[in-house]
Design a protein around this motif. Structure first.
Motif, PDB file in Angstrom:
ATOM      1  N   TYR A  84      39.530  38.212  47.965  1.00 41.38           N
ATOM      2  CA  TYR A  84      40.470  37.129  47.664  1.00 41.38           C
ATOM      3  C   TYR A  84      40.552  36.157  48.841  1.00 41.38           C
ATOM      4  N   PRO A 121      42.768  32.726  49.770  1.00 40.88           N
ATOM      5  CA  PRO A 121      43.883  31.872  49.334  1.00 40.88           C
ATOM      6  C   PRO A 121      43.436  30.420  49.112  1.00 40.88           C
ATOM      7  N   ASN A 169      43.414  36.604  33.662  1.00 39.88           N
ATOM      8  CA  ASN A 169      44.386  37.586  33.164  1.00 39.88           C
ATOM      9  C   ASN A 169      44.646  37.416  31.661  1.00 39.88           C
ATOM     10  N   ILE A 224      44.161  27.607  40.557  1.00 39.29           N
ATOM     11  CA  ILE A 224      44.145  28.487  41.733  1.00 39.29           C
ATOM     12  C   ILE A 224      44.342  29.938  41.291  1.00 39.29           C
ATOM     13  N   VAL A 225      43.586  30.857  41.889  1.00 39.10           N
ATOM     14  CA  VAL A 225      43.626  32.280  41.539  1.00 39.10           C
ATOM     15  C   VAL A 225      44.467  33.026  42.577  1.00 39.10           C
ATOM     16  N   ASN A 226      45.249  34.009  42.075  1.00 36.50           N
ATOM     17  CA  ASN A 226      46.074  34.845  42.956  1.00 36.50           C
ATOM     18  C   ASN A 226      45.379  36.173  43.226  1.00 36.50           C
ATOM     19  N   SER A 227      45.806  36.840  44.285  1.00 40.61           N
ATOM     20  CA  SER A 227      45.227  38.136  44.628  1.00 40.61           C
ATOM     21  C   SER A 227      45.479  39.144  43.514  1.00 40.61           C
ATOM     22  N   ASP A 283      44.011  39.081  40.521  1.00 41.48           N
ATOM     23  CA  ASP A 283      43.737  38.533  39.190  1.00 41.48           C
ATOM     24  C   ASP A 283      42.398  39.024  38.660  1.00 41.48           C
TER      25      ASP A 283
END
Length: 579
Positions: free
Chosen positions: A23, A25, A48, A59-62, A64
């Protein structure tokens, strides 16, 4: 961590790849999946379980989960899968219906397949080429040069004979001689060589008075001679009788800068003498033009005539008058020598002034004078001592008039043409008219029939046509070559294509005759082109980026072709889908 699932076949959930990435940020979804797919046009991305409408910005989150799947609605192979599925299920369904024998089972299955096939064609129409298929040059007949707009611009690989495409053609006359000027395009350049030009399947050298010029399709190539102007030819068939009636024609286009009129004598121009020989006969015509919408007509002229209306002592001798000189009266006035001191004088001279052209340079006694419009010489003695033969203020006058009547005279019993041209007009649309003023005779001893056969509109453009392979032909009509449009072909070759070598990080030349490198060029389409502003050569890519190709795969394929002596020579002049 980020988990990425790439589903290659939406109909087979076992055919997938799973990747685990670290990941980072602020990193968008598309940046994570870009190493595993080529572009977003044929894929959909979910995060998801939710579709990411803008994967380049999302934007992708940790932690996902990202899933990637092809968009099957755009694929032509989905039509095949759907059709197979339809055939399978309809066949099984109707075979299980109680009470249906084999005949009715097949009939019902056929009905459903027909309806289902119509729905498939409606939902998933087959891919169509971007342009209609155009391939007129190669068949079992002799190669012909297509005309008209919208045809494909051919691309050459290796060595091929081609008939090209007609870009421009014009028939011009020079006295009794008539020339065909034709400009042909061999497709996209540059190529390495053009040779073996043939007319009607014979080498060019077999024909007299035929000239060929070629251009290889460079970005800075020069204009081909005889095609620095564009001609728009209109074929006409007006016979000019002696009833003084006008034949009128309007030009095509509204940016015309020059006009050319061709008169033809299809039976010659002559009079038969008592002994059976030929002597001169003549026809006089009048040609005029004007802008569309103007009230006044202007004349084509065949030079100018002049009359010396005032010539004291007959001392003025005319030499010439420029054919473009306007109609006007010239006044030449003698100014005597003037004594300004002991043995010093202002020499005698003549003032020269035109009623239209105004005051011009002074003339001198007994010296040839030419101001670009008229030329003359005044003999005499102005002298510095004693009485001059010309008195101060002696005036001569010349009237200049254009020859508005065009006289053609000949003793010739074969067809010939006379051409008249006007240049440097204001860009506009024009009307042109002509009529026969007189003939020297019309009885059976005379051949004096005259026709207006062509009106040519001229635009000064100097088109160099950069990047196009060009062949220009100028051919005199002779007993060897005349009549209709001849068949013109030539051989052109392109030896190499430009390939990006991912190992060396630079472009390299590879053989255009190798099928692998030819295929690479069709997809990548890189050209080394000279920048006419800087003089430097630059690589210009019009196809898929080199970063989307696997260089080693093409290199292995090329080596395979070389090992089996497989070569490729072709000109693609068909507009169709790349694949």
């Amino acid at each position: 961590m980020i988990t990425i699932t790439v589903l290659k076949n939406p109909f087979n959930h076992h055919d997938k790849e799973i990747h685990v990435c670290e990941y980072i940020p602020g990193k968008a979804a598309y940046e994570y999946v870009r190493p595993y797919i080529m572009g977003l046009d044929d894929y959909v991305i979910s995060i998801n379980g939710n579709i990411a409408e803008d994967a380049q910005e999302k934007i992708v989150n940790s932690g996902d989960w990202i899933a990637v799947c092809p968009v099957v609605g755009k694929s032509s192979w989905f039509r095949t899968i759907f059709s197979l599925a339809l055939g399978y299920y309809t066949g099984r369904f109707f075979n299980k219906i109680a009470g249906f024998n084999k005949f009715w089972s097949h009939m019902a299955s056929g009905v459903v397949n027909m309806i289902g096939g119509a729905l498939i064609n409606h939902w998933f129409p087959p891919a169509k080429p971007d342009r209609p298929k155009v391939n007129p040059s190669y068949d079992w007949n002799n190669a012909q040069s297509p005309t008209g707009q919208g045809n494909a611009l051919g691309v050459t690989y290796g060595t091929m004979r081609t008939a090209g495409q007609v870009l421009a053609q014009h028939v011009s006359s020079n006295g009794e001689n008539q020339y065909l000027n034709i400009l042909l395009c061999g497709g996209e350049g540059p190529v390495d060589n053009i040779g073996d030009i043939r007319i009607n399947d014979n080498p060019l050298s077999y024909y007299k008075d035929v000239i060929a010029e070629t251009r290889l399709g460079e970005n800075d190539q020069a204009v081909i001679a005889n095609f620095n102007d564009t001609y728009i030819d209109q074929a006409l068939a007006y016979e000019l009788a002696t009833d003084h009636s006008w034949a009128t024609q309007q030009t095509q286009g509204d940016a015309i800068e020059g006009l050319e009129v061709t008169l033809q004598f299809p039976y010659g121009l002559y009079r038969i003498k008592d002994n059976g020989g030929l002597e001169n006969a003549s026809v006089t015509v009048e040609l005029q033009y004007r802008k569309v919408g103007d009230a006044d007509w202007r004349n084509f002229t065949d030079g100018n005539s002049w009359t010396v209306t005032q010539n004291p002592h007959g001392l003025l001798k005319m030499i010439s008058v420029n054919s473009a000189a306007p109609a006007e009266t010239w006044t030449i006035t003698y100014v005597a020598a003037v004594q300004t001191g002991y043995n010093t004088y202002i020499p005698a001279y003549f003032t020269v002034a035109g009623s239209v052209s105004g005051v011009q340079l002074n003339a001198r006694i007994s010296e040839n004078y030419n101001n670009g419009l008229i030329a003359f010489n005044v003999r005499g003695h102005g002298g510095y001592y004693g009485q001059p033969s010309l008195a101060n203020g002696t005036t001569f006058k010349i009237d200049v008039n254009p020859n508005i009547n065009l006289a053609i005279s000949a003793a010739k019993n074969t067809a010939f043409q006379s051409t008249y041209r006007i240049d440097h007009l204001s860009p506009a649309q024009y009307e042109v008219r002509t009529r026969c003023v007189s003939k020297s005779g019309t009885d059976t001893r005379y051949a004096t029939r005259v026709f207006w056969t062509q009106l040519s509109s001229i635009i000064y453009d100097d088109f160099v046509r950069p990047g196009k392979v060009l062949v220009g032909i100028r051919a005199l009509a002779t007993n060897q070559l005349s009549g209709g449009m001849p068949s013109i072909t030539w051989i052109q070759n392109r030896d190499n294509v430009w390939v990006w070598n991912a190992d060396t990080g630079q472009y390299e030349e590879k053989p255009a005759t190798n099928p692998a490198w030819a295929a690479y060029d069709m997809i990548h389409r890189c050209r080394k082109i000279k920048n006419v502003n800087t003089g430097d050569f630059e690589f210009v890519v019009r196809g898929a980026p080199a970063s989307r190709t696997i260089y080693q795969d093409f290199a292995h394929w090329a080596a395979f072709c070389d090992s089996r002596n497989l070569t490729f020579d072709y000109i693609y002049d068909t507009a169709t889908d790349l694949w």
